[in-house]
Write an enzyme that holds these catalytic residues in place. Structure first.
Site, PDB file in Angstrom:
ATOM      1  N   LYS A  18      63.758  62.363  38.280  1.00 53.71           N
ATOM      2  CA  LYS A  18      63.781  61.227  37.351  1.00 53.71           C
ATOM      3  C   LYS A  18      62.361  60.703  37.142  1.00 53.71           C
ATOM      4  O   LYS A  18      61.546  60.765  38.057  1.00 53.71           O
ATOM      5  CB  LYS A  18      64.612  60.083  37.952  1.00 53.71           C
ATOM      6  CG  LYS A  18      66.108  60.246  37.834  1.00 53.71           C
ATOM      7  CD  LYS A  18      66.811  59.006  38.349  1.00 53.71           C
ATOM      8  CE  LYS A  18      68.309  59.170  38.350  1.00 53.71           C
ATOM      9  NZ  LYS A  18      68.895  59.315  37.007  1.00 53.71           N
ATOM     10  N   ARG A  37      78.894  64.020  39.186  1.00 52.69           N
ATOM     11  CA  ARG A  37      80.109  64.766  38.835  1.00 52.69           C
ATOM     12  C   ARG A  37      80.355  65.922  39.794  1.00 52.69           C
ATOM     13  O   ARG A  37      81.487  66.347  39.980  1.00 52.69           O
ATOM     14  CB  ARG A  37      80.008  65.259  37.382  1.00 52.69           C
ATOM     15  CG  ARG A  37      78.870  66.200  37.122  1.00 52.69           C
ATOM     16  CD  ARG A  37      78.537  66.312  35.652  1.00 52.69           C
ATOM     17  NE  ARG A  37      77.791  65.157  35.168  1.00 52.69           N
ATOM     18  CZ  ARG A  37      77.438  64.978  33.898  1.00 52.69           C
ATOM     19  NH1 ARG A  37      77.751  65.870  32.978  1.00 52.69           N
ATOM     20  NH2 ARG A  37      76.775  63.902  33.544  1.00 52.69           N
TER      21      ARG A  37
END
Ligand code: BES
Ligand code: ZN
Ligand code: ZN
Length: 497
Positions: free
Chosen positions: A277, A351
């Protein structure tokens, strides 16, 4: 903070009392209980308010100093034009009232709301939401400061319902306390830095919650390997802290009871992994276990709710870090249940851990499945910071979530699971890839999860927006908010208004 209820008139308050009054322009002039106080002062209160030009606009505060009879100080708090759904308004109003008392250094604060309640809201529901707001705003936040500040705390709040039977409202205060306790557990977990709140530490914290009705099992890496949970193992592979699947089962002892499955995303820090990130997006990523924290918050108070059905809670905990053993872009994971996933972005890690937990949890044949996760920035783009997104395969369950969130005073909106977006998840070499195209990211994340729910009625709540606040709001402190706990509580055990 102690909370009590009173049915006496405002003029019955003594001069050492302070009264916070939630009002609109209209209710201020018409409320009989307030008019009675005004009359006792020869009409000078309303005259002063008029002269000093109090607008009664939402969050506006006006101070009145009174001589006897009645309270020495009246803090008028405006409710006009707030635009919030009424239950959210009440919850926030309770917080604003308590905050105002605190800022005046009040130890014992009386709080009243003038006029008729809107939307047929019962006194019980209003009391619950106001008390919840007050309790939530008074919560001491997680702090590691070497010198703890000596905050002026309100010691007691008295809710005033002049002329009403307050005995029936005791239950509402009890419920508010339970909710605020659960939310507090979630907030503290989210606010604790990732340096100490690693996946094994999170597991320990949850284990400490266990009592006679709650069985906590911590599944370590050997078990995860044996089961083939490559989603959880893969995401945790680049970290020096091992991943964990934390399983907490609440059992009311009724063998015929159906099971509810709750799953929480527990990424204790999300650096993005090798798909690292940017610096600014990483700053708050200790909050990426907020879904798991909310489930833990629920677990901490579940025996007080006596929900009458079995609840299995799974917290999928891992730290998403880049290092030599981290999963690489293009790696294929063999998930629990047999499906294969090509990882094209290691920052879409939530996920992956949730998929294993959902596949495993749905083996127990739950009648409904709900997961909570700070899953996508896209859900924040879609709905803003205040609202969570709900999507899923059962319109009935989604309706239940929306109605529970409304009663709980939390903001949740539905996003559709647009079926044909599923093609975006097709991989050339595996059953699925873990990212879609650029747009519709909240939905493709939801579609990905749906592949692991064994067609059970399932709802997914993306709390990436409201789980964390950069700036405090009423009933939402800066940092972890504990969002979702109140909605889960309401789902498990609806509070009869
Ligand atoms: N933890 C983030 C989502 C998030 C964003 C939570 C902002 C809280 C606030 C998640 O793991 C993530 O990075 N998602 C990616 C998905 C993308 C790579 C498909 C995102 O939202 O950008
Ligand atoms: Zn991520
Ligand atoms: Zn994440």
């Amino acid at each position: 903070m102690n909370i009590s209820l009173s049915s006496s008139p405002f003029s019955g308050l003594s001069s050492d009392n302070v009264l916070a009054v939630l009002c609109t322009k209209d209710t201020l002039s018409r409320d009989p209980a307030f008019s009675e106080l005004d009359s006792a002062h020869g009409g000078v209160i309303k005259k002063t308010v008029e002269e000093e030009g109090f607008s009664a606009k939402w969050k506006k505060i006006h101070i009145l100093r009174l001589s006897e009879p009645g309270p020495r100080l009246v803090i008028l708090i405006g409710l006009d034009g707030s635009k919030l759904p009424y239950n959210q308004l009440l919850r926030q109003a309770g917080a604003i009232a308590a905050d105002s008392g605190k800022s005046y250094g009040v130890k014992r604060l009386h709080i009243a709301i003038l006029g008729e309640l809107e939307n047929n809201t019962s006194l019980r529901t209003a009391t619950r939401l106001l008390a919840e707001g007050a309790l939530l705003s008074a919560q001491k936040l997680f702090s590691l400061k070497s010198k703890q500040g000596s905050d002026k705390e309100i010691e007691e709040v008295v809710f005033m319902w002049p002329g009403q039977d307050t005995l029936v409202l005791e239950e509402a205060v009890r419920r508010a306390r339970i909710i605020s306790r659960g939310v507090g557990v979630a907030r503290d977990l989210v606010n604790e830095p990732a340096g100490t709140l690693t996946p094994p530490a999170l597991a320990d914290r949850v284990a400490q919650l266990a009592d006679d009705t709650l069985t906590v099992t911590i599944h370590g890496v050997d078990w995860l390997r044996e089961k083939g949970m490559s989603g959880i193992l893969g995401v945790g592979a680049g970290s020096s802290s091992e991943p964990r699947l934390i399983e907490a089962v609440y059992d009311p002892g009724d063998t015929k009871s159906k099971e509810l499955l709750l799953v929480g995303k527990g990424i204790t820090f999300d650096s993005g992994g090798l798909s690292l990130k940017p610096r600014d997006s990483m700053a708050t990523m200790k909050c990426d276990m907020a879904g798991a924290a909310s489930v833990a918050g629920l677990a901490s108070i579940i025996s007080d709710l006596e929900p009458g059905r079995r609840v299995r809670m799974l917290l999928a905990a891992a730290e998403n870090m880049p290092d030599g053993s981290a999963i690489k872009i293009g790696d294929v994971l063999h998930m629990y249940g047999g499906k294969t996933v090509e990882v094209l972005n290691t920052d879409a890690e939530g996920r992956l851990v949730l998929a294993d937990a959902l596949s495993y949890g749905t083996e127990f044949d739950p009648e409904a499945v709900i997961d909570l996760a700070t899953l996508t920035g896209a859900s924040v783009v879609a709905l803003g910071k205040s609202s969570a997104a709900v999507m899923g395969t059962s319109s009935e369950l989604i309706r239940d979530v929306l109605s529970a969130s409304d009663h709980a005073g939390e903001c949740v909106w539905e996003l559709p699971l647009i079926e044909h977006y599923r093609t975006m998840l097709e991989s050339k070499i595996a059953d699925l890839k873990n990212i879609g195209d650029r747009w519709g990211g909240a939905i493709t994340a939801g579609l990905f999860l749906s592949e692991f729910t064994r067609d059970k009625p399932w709802a997914h709540i993306d709390i990436a927006g409201p789980a964390w606040m950069d700036k405090a709001q009423p009933a939402f402190p800066e940092g972890g908010t504990g969002f979702g706990v109140a909605t889960l509580i309401e789902m498990l055990s609806p509070f009869a208004g």
